[in-house]
Design a protein around this motif. Structure first.
Motif, PDB file in Angstrom:
ATOM      1  N   ASP A  95       0.836  -1.196   0.000  1.00  0.00           N
ATOM      2  CA  ASP A  95       0.000   0.000   0.000  1.00  0.00           C
ATOM      3  C   ASP A  95       0.874   1.250   0.000  1.00  0.00           C
ATOM      4  O   ASP A  95       1.310   1.704   1.057  1.00  0.00           O
ATOM      5  CB  ASP A  95      -0.908  -0.045   1.236  1.00  0.00           C
ATOM      6  N   ILE A  96       1.140   1.797  -1.166  1.00  0.00           N
ATOM      7  CA  ILE A  96       1.995   2.979  -1.249  1.00  0.00           C
ATOM      8  C   ILE A  96       1.334   4.180  -0.582  1.00  0.00           C
ATOM      9  O   ILE A  96       2.020   5.028   0.010  1.00  0.00           O
ATOM     10  CB  ILE A  96       2.368   3.308  -2.723  1.00  0.00           C
ATOM     11  N   GLU A  97       0.018   4.275  -0.622  1.00  0.00           N
ATOM     12  CA  GLU A  97      -0.662   5.419  -0.019  1.00  0.00           C
ATOM     13  C   GLU A  97      -0.424   5.464   1.492  1.00  0.00           C
ATOM     14  O   GLU A  97      -0.219   6.542   2.060  1.00  0.00           O
ATOM     15  CB  GLU A  97      -2.155   5.369  -0.334  1.00  0.00           C
ATOM     16  N   SER A  98      -0.417   4.313   2.139  1.00  0.00           N
ATOM     17  CA  SER A  98      -0.157   4.284   3.579  1.00  0.00           C
ATOM     18  C   SER A  98       1.265   4.726   3.885  1.00  0.00           C
ATOM     19  O   SER A  98       1.509   5.474   4.840  1.00  0.00           O
ATOM     20  CB  SER A  98      -0.403   2.880   4.139  1.00  0.00           C
ATOM     21  N   ASP A  99       2.204   4.283   3.076  1.00  0.00           N
ATOM     22  CA  ASP A  99       3.596   4.704   3.283  1.00  0.00           C
ATOM     23  C   ASP A  99       3.742   6.216   3.142  1.00  0.00           C
ATOM     24  O   ASP A  99       4.434   6.866   3.928  1.00  0.00           O
ATOM     25  CB  ASP A  99       4.521   3.996   2.293  1.00  0.00           C
ATOM     26  N   LEU A 100       3.097   6.785   2.148  1.00  0.00           N
ATOM     27  CA  LEU A 100       3.186   8.232   1.943  1.00  0.00           C
ATOM     28  C   LEU A 100       2.582   8.990   3.126  1.00  0.00           C
ATOM     29  O   LEU A 100       3.113  10.029   3.537  1.00  0.00           O
ATOM     30  CB  LEU A 100       2.498   8.621   0.632  1.00  0.00           C
ATOM     31  N   LYS A 101       1.510   8.462   3.677  1.00  0.00           N
ATOM     32  CA  LYS A 101       0.907   9.091   4.857  1.00  0.00           C
ATOM     33  C   LYS A 101       1.853   9.039   6.053  1.00  0.00           C
ATOM     34  O   LYS A 101       1.991  10.013   6.801  1.00  0.00           O
ATOM     35  CB  LYS A 101      -0.422   8.411   5.203  1.00  0.00           C
ATOM     36  N   LEU A 102       2.512   7.908   6.243  1.00  0.00           N
ATOM     37  CA  LEU A 102       3.473   7.783   7.340  1.00  0.00           C
ATOM     38  C   LEU A 102       4.624   8.773   7.179  1.00  0.00           C
ATOM     39  O   LEU A 102       5.103   9.358   8.158  1.00  0.00           O
ATOM     40  CB  LEU A 102       4.020   6.357   7.410  1.00  0.00           C
ATOM     41  N   LEU A 103       5.047   8.977   5.954  1.00  0.00           N
ATOM     42  CA  LEU A 103       6.135   9.918   5.696  1.00  0.00           C
ATOM     43  C   LEU A 103       5.711  11.346   6.016  1.00  0.00           C
ATOM     44  O   LEU A 103       6.388  12.059   6.771  1.00  0.00           O
ATOM     45  CB  LEU A 103       6.585   9.794   4.236  1.00  0.00           C
ATOM     46  N   VAL A 104       4.592  11.781   5.460  1.00  0.00           N
ATOM     47  CA  VAL A 104       4.147  13.159   5.674  1.00  0.00           C
ATOM     48  C   VAL A 104       3.828  13.405   7.140  1.00  0.00           C
ATOM     49  O   VAL A 104       4.171  14.456   7.699  1.00  0.00           O
ATOM     50  CB  VAL A 104       2.920  13.474   4.790  1.00  0.00           C
ATOM     51  N   ALA A 105       3.194  12.446   7.809  1.00  0.00           N
ATOM     52  CA  ALA A 105       2.859  12.609   9.224  1.00  0.00           C
ATOM     53  C   ALA A 105       4.101  12.783  10.083  1.00  0.00           C
ATOM     54  O   ALA A 105       4.026  13.300  11.203  1.00  0.00           O
ATOM     55  CB  ALA A 105       2.041  11.418   9.711  1.00  0.00           C
ATOM     56  N   ASN A 106       5.253  12.374   9.560  1.00  0.00           N
ATOM     57  CA  ASN A 106       6.516  12.529  10.269  1.00  0.00           C
ATOM     58  C   ASN A 106       7.361  13.688   9.737  1.00  0.00           C
ATOM     59  O   ASN A 106       8.554  13.768  10.014  1.00  0.00           O
ATOM     60  CB  ASN A 106       7.306  11.223  10.215  1.00  0.00           C
ATOM     61  N   GLY A 107       6.737  14.572   8.965  1.00  0.00           N
ATOM     62  CA  GLY A 107       7.423  15.776   8.523  1.00  0.00           C
ATOM     63  C   GLY A 107       8.333  15.588   7.329  1.00  0.00           C
ATOM     64  O   GLY A 107       9.155  16.450   7.027  1.00  0.00           O
ATOM     65  N   ILE A 108       8.178  14.481   6.624  1.00  0.00           N
ATOM     66  CA  ILE A 108       9.045  14.173   5.477  1.00  0.00           C
ATOM     67  C   ILE A 108       8.344  14.615   4.196  1.00  0.00           C
ATOM     68  O   ILE A 108       7.244  14.161   3.890  1.00  0.00           O
ATOM     69  CB  ILE A 108       9.366  12.666   5.445  1.00  0.00           C
ATOM     70  N   THR A 109       8.995  15.496   3.457  1.00  0.00           N
ATOM     71  CA  THR A 109       8.408  16.013   2.224  1.00  0.00           C
ATOM     72  C   THR A 109       9.195  15.611   0.984  1.00  0.00           C
ATOM     73  O   THR A 109       8.757  15.868  -0.133  1.00  0.00           O
ATOM     74  CB  THR A 109       8.297  17.552   2.286  1.00  0.00           C
ATOM     75  N   THR A 110      10.347  14.980   1.178  1.00  0.00           N
ATOM     76  CA  THR A 110      11.149  14.448   0.068  1.00  0.00           C
ATOM     77  C   THR A 110      11.551  13.026   0.402  1.00  0.00           C
ATOM     78  O   THR A 110      11.981  12.734   1.525  1.00  0.00           O
ATOM     79  CB  THR A 110      12.416  15.290  -0.169  1.00  0.00           C
ATOM     80  N   VAL A 111      11.386  12.121  -0.565  1.00  0.00           N
ATOM     81  CA  VAL A 111      11.720  10.719  -0.339  1.00  0.00           C
ATOM     82  C   VAL A 111      12.418  10.165  -1.580  1.00  0.00           C
ATOM     83  O   VAL A 111      12.060  10.503  -2.711  1.00  0.00           O
ATOM     84  CB  VAL A 111      10.459   9.902   0.010  1.00  0.00           C
ATOM     85  N   ARG A 112      13.426   9.330  -1.324  1.00  0.00           N
ATOM     86  CA  ARG A 112      14.132   8.671  -2.429  1.00  0.00           C
ATOM     87  C   ARG A 112      13.987   7.168  -2.260  1.00  0.00           C
ATOM     88  O   ARG A 112      14.517   6.585  -1.327  1.00  0.00           O
ATOM     89  CB  ARG A 112      15.611   9.076  -2.433  1.00  0.00           C
ATOM     90  N   ASN A 113      13.232   6.550  -3.150  1.00  0.00           N
ATOM     91  CA  ASN A 113      13.074   5.101  -3.143  1.00  0.00           C
ATOM     92  C   ASN A 113      14.327   4.444  -3.722  1.00  0.00           C
ATOM     93  O   ASN A 113      14.841   4.883  -4.751  1.00  0.00           O
ATOM     94  CB  ASN A 113      11.853   4.694  -3.967  1.00  0.00           C
TER      95      ASN A 113
END
Length: 445
Positions: A95-113
């Motif tokens: 579930d990529i949407e859940s991962d993105l929510k976890l990132l934003v909820a933790n103040g992360i606005t840039t991610v490198r897979n």
């Protein structure tokens, strides 16, 4: 019959219209303590205007308000920092949407897979985050996790590089050792095709060869490397390692930290710490099927507890490696090596939360909070070639911020005191962030 409009009245109407046009949709964060990351400073009582996803103006709150605004966010007593960067992320859930929510909820606005696994389309995820179909983080990705068997000949190297260019991956990730001739061929082909090579070090070659990549993705890699005279770095003196760090700095390579994933491995080898992991409140953010893989004796690292490597029990050996890694990270930081914060998001290295744990471990290793923040804001922006619009809080930059309740420059653990996140000019308050976490928890029950 209407009276004619005088010239002065006409000019007044035009001026008002322009001002009203400027105020449409403007947000301000008022009375906030600003940490711009252009230098190690806190600018007290600032007002930050945001319009159309960009920083319009920054001014002291004590000055007359330059613009009328549609929304005011009260920053009193709080601290504003640039959005954080998770520079070593793996999408391992379904579930990529859940991962993105976890990132934003933790103040992360840039991610490198850091790998495209089977069944994934990472370029499409990048497209959807950019278009707004998915939660709109700045998303970057490497191609598949490449091993030696994927690069077994010059022809295969050439085909892989060209496929990366055509697909549009941001990076080619090398995860294995190659013979020297094929490694050099890979670097040449990638350079010709404008595809940056990143990944694990070339452990069978002297250090200098690995420094030719754009980034080395784990401090752990240096445990297994030797200098150009075949001396293992692990056995070198502190003075010698200062020179090694200078060589790394001079090369311009970036180094991912990922201490937290090695910390997780060590915790799996310790019965008491493993029991604490099993009881962690963060288990609710781990996909249910993965809980059995990582929180029971099925965990692969639990099976190493009694194994010996070169006559040393695994817990003792891995603990010594980890201590060396922390010391060497501090040595690199003190010599100005470009560090990138990442966590590897593996097992109980929970997406989003793990970056803050990484920060804590870096602080324990002796890094200053400001240098840790640099490795998660300015350095990633330079690395990703986004610095004109990212990495600092200055006029004209993208509005990607984290509002904190406490000052992170006094203690990096304060990055967890998140009062709100702004992503591309869209404000998520604590209630919205809490809702994201609840949605992930519900999805993983």
């Amino acid at each position: 019959m209407h009276k004619p409009v005088t010239i002065l009245a006409f000019l007044f109407i035009v001026t008002v219209s322009r001002v009203l046009g400027q105020t449409s949709g403007i947000i301000s964060i008022d009375n906030v303590n600003l940490i711009p990351m252009t230098q190690e400073t806190v600018l007290s009582n600032q007002r930050v205007f945001i319009k159309d996803g960009r920083i319009l103006k920054i001014e002291p709150t004590s000055s007359p308000r330059t613009y009328e605004v549609a929304q005011i966010i009260d920053g009193t007593g709080k601290y504003l920092i640039p959005g954080l960067s998770e520079m070593h992320y793996h999408w391992r859930s379904k579930d990529i949407e859940s991962d993105l929510k976890l990132l934003v909820a933790n103040g992360i606005t840039t991610v490198r897979n850091m790998a495209e696994f089977d069944g994934q389309n990472q370029v499409d995820i990048r497209r959807k985050t950019a278009s707004g179909e998915l939660l709109g983080l700045n998303y970057f990705t490497s191609g598949p996790y490449l091993q030696a068997r994927d690069l077994a000949s010059s022809a295969q190297v050439s085909n892989v590089v060209k496929a990366h260019r055509e697909k549009g991956y941001n990076f080619l990730k090398l995860a294995d050792n190659l013979p020297k001739d094929l490694y050099l061929t890979l670097l040449a082909e990638a350079q010709a095709n404008h595809v940056p090579v990143v990944g694990h070090a070339q452990r069978n070659l002297p250090l200098e060869y690995s420094l030719r990549m754009k980034s080395i993705e784990h401090v752990e890699e240096f445990v297994y490397l030797s200098d150009d005279n075949s001396n293992p770095l692990l056995k070198q003196s502190a003075a010698d390692l200062q020179e090694v760090a200078q060589q790394i700095k001079a090369s311009g390579v970036y180094v991912g930290t990922t201490l937290v994933v090695f910390d997780f491995i060590n915790n799996c080898l310790d019965d008491t710490k493993f029991s604490a992991l099993q009881k962690s409140e963060l288990t609710k953010y781990l996909v249910r099927e993965e809980r059995k893989n990582f929180l029971t004796e099925r965990n692969d690292y639990r099976k190493l507890k009694n194994r010996e490597f070169e006559g040393v029990k695994a817990p003792v050996l891995f603990s010594s490696y980890y201590a060396w890694m922390k010391d060497f990270t501090r040595t690199m930081a003190s010599n100005g090596v470009n560090l990138l914060t990442g966590s590897d998001t593996y097992g109980m290295v929970i997406v989003g939360f793990s970056l803050h744990k990484e920060f804590e471990l870096l602080q324990e290793a002796g890094l200053k909070p400001y240098d840790i923040l640099l490795a998660s804001t300015v350095n990633p922006a330079r690395y990703l070639n986004t610095y004109p619009l990212e990495g600092t809080i200055t006029e004209g930059k993208n509005a990607n911020f984290v509002l904190l309740g406490k000052n992170p420059l006094t203690d990096i653990r304060n990055t967890k005191s998140i009062a709100g996140v702004m992503l591309k000019g869209k404000w998520f308050d604590q209630k919205a962030l809490k809702q994201m976490l609840q949605e992930v928890e519900a999805a993983y029950k």
